[in-house]
Design an enzyme around this catalytic site. Structure first.
Site, PDB file in Angstrom:
ATOM      1  N   ARG A 193      87.024   4.076  97.128  1.00  0.00           N
ATOM      2  CA  ARG A 193      88.519   4.094  96.910  1.00  0.00           C
ATOM      3  C   ARG A 193      88.379   5.056  95.538  1.00  0.00           C
ATOM      4  O   ARG A 193      88.048   4.600  94.466  1.00  0.00           O
ATOM      5  CB  ARG A 193      89.297   2.862  96.905  1.00  0.00           C
ATOM      6  CG  ARG A 193      90.773   3.383  96.393  1.00  0.00           C
ATOM      7  CD  ARG A 193      91.705   2.042  96.573  1.00  0.00           C
ATOM      8  NE  ARG A 193      91.877   1.866  98.186  1.00  0.00           N
ATOM      9  CZ  ARG A 193      92.869   0.964  98.234  1.00  0.00           C
ATOM     10  NH1 ARG A 193      93.320   0.126  97.505  1.00  0.00           N
ATOM     11  NH2 ARG A 193      92.929   0.638  99.639  1.00  0.00           N
ATOM     12  N   HIS A 253      93.352   6.973 104.497  1.00  0.00           N
ATOM     13  CA  HIS A 253      92.843   5.490 104.621  1.00  0.00           C
ATOM     14  C   HIS A 253      92.334   5.113 106.122  1.00  0.00           C
ATOM     15  O   HIS A 253      93.386   4.206 106.775  1.00  0.00           O
ATOM     16  CB  HIS A 253      93.931   4.574 104.088  1.00  0.00           C
ATOM     17  CG  HIS A 253      93.619   3.087 103.683  1.00  0.00           C
ATOM     18  ND1 HIS A 253      92.203   2.807 103.728  1.00  0.00           N
ATOM     19  CD2 HIS A 253      94.210   2.104 103.132  1.00  0.00           C
ATOM     20  CE1 HIS A 253      92.188   1.508 103.197  1.00  0.00           C
ATOM     21  NE2 HIS A 253      93.467   1.145 102.997  1.00  0.00           N
ATOM     22  N   ARG A 301      92.822  -6.536  99.356  1.00  0.00           N
ATOM     23  CA  ARG A 301      92.605  -6.856 100.733  1.00  0.00           C
ATOM     24  C   ARG A 301      91.352  -6.129 101.416  1.00  0.00           C
ATOM     25  O   ARG A 301      90.507  -6.379 101.878  1.00  0.00           O
ATOM     26  CB  ARG A 301      93.679  -7.072 101.462  1.00  0.00           C
ATOM     27  CG  ARG A 301      94.621  -5.722 101.660  1.00  0.00           C
ATOM     28  CD  ARG A 301      96.031  -6.248 101.683  1.00  0.00           C
ATOM     29  NE  ARG A 301      96.588  -6.395 100.362  1.00  0.00           N
ATOM     30  CZ  ARG A 301      97.308  -7.668 100.210  1.00  0.00           C
ATOM     31  NH1 ARG A 301      97.360  -8.438 101.126  1.00  0.00           N
ATOM     32  NH2 ARG A 301      97.896  -7.878  98.943  1.00  0.00           N
ATOM     33  N   THR A 302      91.899  -4.748 100.892  1.00  0.00           N
ATOM     34  CA  THR A 302      90.680  -3.693 101.383  1.00  0.00           C
ATOM     35  C   THR A 302      89.231  -4.161 101.071  1.00  0.00           C
ATOM     36  O   THR A 302      88.275  -4.198 101.676  1.00  0.00           O
ATOM     37  CB  THR A 302      91.063  -2.212 100.956  1.00  0.00           C
ATOM     38  OG1 THR A 302      92.318  -2.042 101.462  1.00  0.00           O
ATOM     39  CG2 THR A 302      89.866  -1.246 101.677  1.00  0.00           C
ATOM     40  N   LYS A 358      82.158   7.738  80.290  1.00  0.00           N
ATOM     41  CA  LYS A 358      81.155   8.595  79.633  1.00  0.00           C
ATOM     42  C   LYS A 358      81.439   9.788  80.129  1.00  0.00           C
ATOM     43  O   LYS A 358      80.620  10.830  79.654  1.00  0.00           O
ATOM     44  CB  LYS A 358      79.705   8.035  79.680  1.00  0.00           C
ATOM     45  CG  LYS A 358      79.651   6.749  79.033  1.00  0.00           C
ATOM     46  CD  LYS A 358      78.218   6.089  79.510  1.00  0.00           C
ATOM     47  CE  LYS A 358      77.960   4.630  78.885  1.00  0.00           C
ATOM     48  NZ  LYS A 358      76.804   4.032  79.605  1.00  0.00           N
TER      49      LYS A 358
END
Lengths: 155, 298
Positions: free
Chosen positions: B100, B128, B50-51, B79
């Site tokens: 995030r 958040h 949802r975010t 890498k």
């Protein structure tokens, strides 16, 4: 040489060049050495006196390091565990610079964040950053607090 | 440059400003070309539905476009590239970055390396902020935020949404009623900080003891992985379940919020009751994120 040294006899002899850290909180001399990265395997010529009588502190520790002049960042680290410490820079047996220690508002690269989930505990190219507040040290990245045993978190 | 990293960086007037701005974008006709020609990067190093989608929707509704790093496994991260390098590179492509990341403080660090604004969309157990803004926004749709009695229920130890919301509410003179299973209580450091901010925090063992005296009930997910075995999880989870029966005699204006996804904390029977606001809350992610994007992308 200071007056106190006379009163109690010559505890440790004067040095020609280097740094004398005086008025260290009693019992913290070894931690001061740890902060400076001086261990049994390094080559510095050292004199350490612990629990010396002091008018100001009651008891204090003294560390003398020959042939090494402390830098500002090193002094800042000492301030965390010995806020009353005095740093004397010695050249040719004379004190050429005398400074107190001052805890900076922000400590960068001095303290390791104890939070394993903190971004500063990874291989990212950043230094840890803590703000110094009355309650303790606050990580500016992950918001963790260090409120006790600060010496054990010093890098 | 304006980054959105932590709700702690906001003053009360800044929160109010952002909520007012979200209201402007909500429902009314807004300029669908406000961010035309602008490009947003979505860097999600942890799963999110949802975010991520609501940021994409918000950007699209303002006429902007999004690009994303879909698959961390296929990217240069495997890498051995540092996040700092990834940010430096990506910030050369876009006008803003939504990040995030599993490490706490990742967004703060990213803001130091980025040439464009960074919006934190969750950093590990940390912050958040856009979630907190949409929580506040949803409360404000029903009642003035000032002085509310809010019940926080569930995993309050690891639940970052709960921590951020508590900090924000301390700016509104709210009173916090906390109900958490053993071992998942609000961390003592946070309680003492809320106390310093003048917030009253009261603990309860049973949601029944307080459900009739609160204006908002904020439920968070109790995660199965926090428990040693499935049986102890179900035992705790069942005793923290919100059911229609529990809601008899509650305040008429009570609203129930949940950051979603839910895992059984709220009985589906509650969805039909007027108290349930978690789907509106989720929907509010779009206007709130539109406001944030519009504010940071200049």
């Amino acid at each position: 040489m200071k007056k106190e040294d006379h009163v109690h006899g010559l505890v440790i002899s004067p040095i020609k060049d280097g740094t004398v850290i005086d008025h260290i909180t009693a019992g913290e001399a070894l931690n001061v050495l740890k902060i400076l990265g001086i261990t049994g395997s390094t080559t510095e010529c050292l004199s350490i006196a612990t629990n010396v009588a002091s008018k100001r502190l009651g008891r204090k520790d003294i560390v003398k390091i020959e042939n090494r002049e402390l830098r500002k960042e090193e002094v800042d680290r000492i301030a965390l565990i010995a806020p009353q410490a005095r740093i004397n820079i010695i050249r040719e047996y004379r004190v050429v610079d005398k400074k107190g220690v001052e805890i900076p508002a922000i400590l960068r690269g001095v303290i390791r964040c104890p939070n394993p989930g903190c971004i500063t505990s990874t291989n990212e190219p950043i230094e840890s950053a803590f703000e110094v507040l009355p309650k303790g040290l606050h990580c500016l990245y992950c918001d963790w607090w260090i409120t006790q045993d600060i010496a054990s978190h010093i890098i | 440059m304006y980054h959105i990293i932590s709700i702690r960086d906001f003053e009360r007037r800044e929160l109010d400003y952002m909520l007012d701005k979200a209201e402007e974008f909500d429902g009314r006709a807004c300029d669908p070309r406000a961010l035309e020609g602008k490009l947003l990067a979505l860097l999600f190093f942890e799963p999110s539905t949802r975010t991520r989608m609501s940021f994409e929707a918000a950007m699209a509704r303002l006429g902007g476009r999004s690009i994303s790093m879909d698959n961390v496994e296929a990217s240069s991260v495997v890498k051995g590239e540092t996040l700092a390098d990834t940010i430096r590179v990506v910030s050369g492509y876009v006008d803003a970055i939504v990040l995030r990341h599993p490490k706490e403080g990742a967004a703060r660090m990213a803001s130091e390396f980025s040439g464009v604004p960074v919006i934190n969309a969750g950093d590990g157990a940390g912050q958040h902020p856009s979630q907190t803004l949409l929580d506040l926004y949803t409360i404000r749709q029903s009642m003035p935020i000032d002085g509310i009695d809010l019940g926080l229920l569930g995993d309050l130890r690891y639940g970052r949404t709960a921590h951020s919301l508590a900090y924000a509410l301390s700016l509104y003179g709210a009173k916090l009623h906390v109900i958490a299973p053993n071992g998942l209580e609000l961390p003592a450091g946070i309680v003492s900080e809320l106390d310093e901010r003048g917030m009253e925090v009261v603990e309860y063992e049973d949601v029944n003891d307080i459900i009739r005296e609160i204006d908002v009930l904020y439920v968070t997910r109790i995660q199965r992985e926090r428990f040693p075995d499935t049986a102890s999880y179900f035992k705790v989870a069942s005793s923290y379940r919100i059911t229609p029966d529990l809601l008899a005699d509650v305040r008429q204006h009570l609203i129930i919020l949940h950051p979603l996804p839910r895992a059984g904390e709220i009985d589906p029977g509650v969805d039909r009751l007027p108290y349930a606001r978690y789907f509106e809350q989720s929907r509010n992610g779009v206007p709130v994120r539109m406001a944030l994007l519009h504010e940071v992308i200049r």
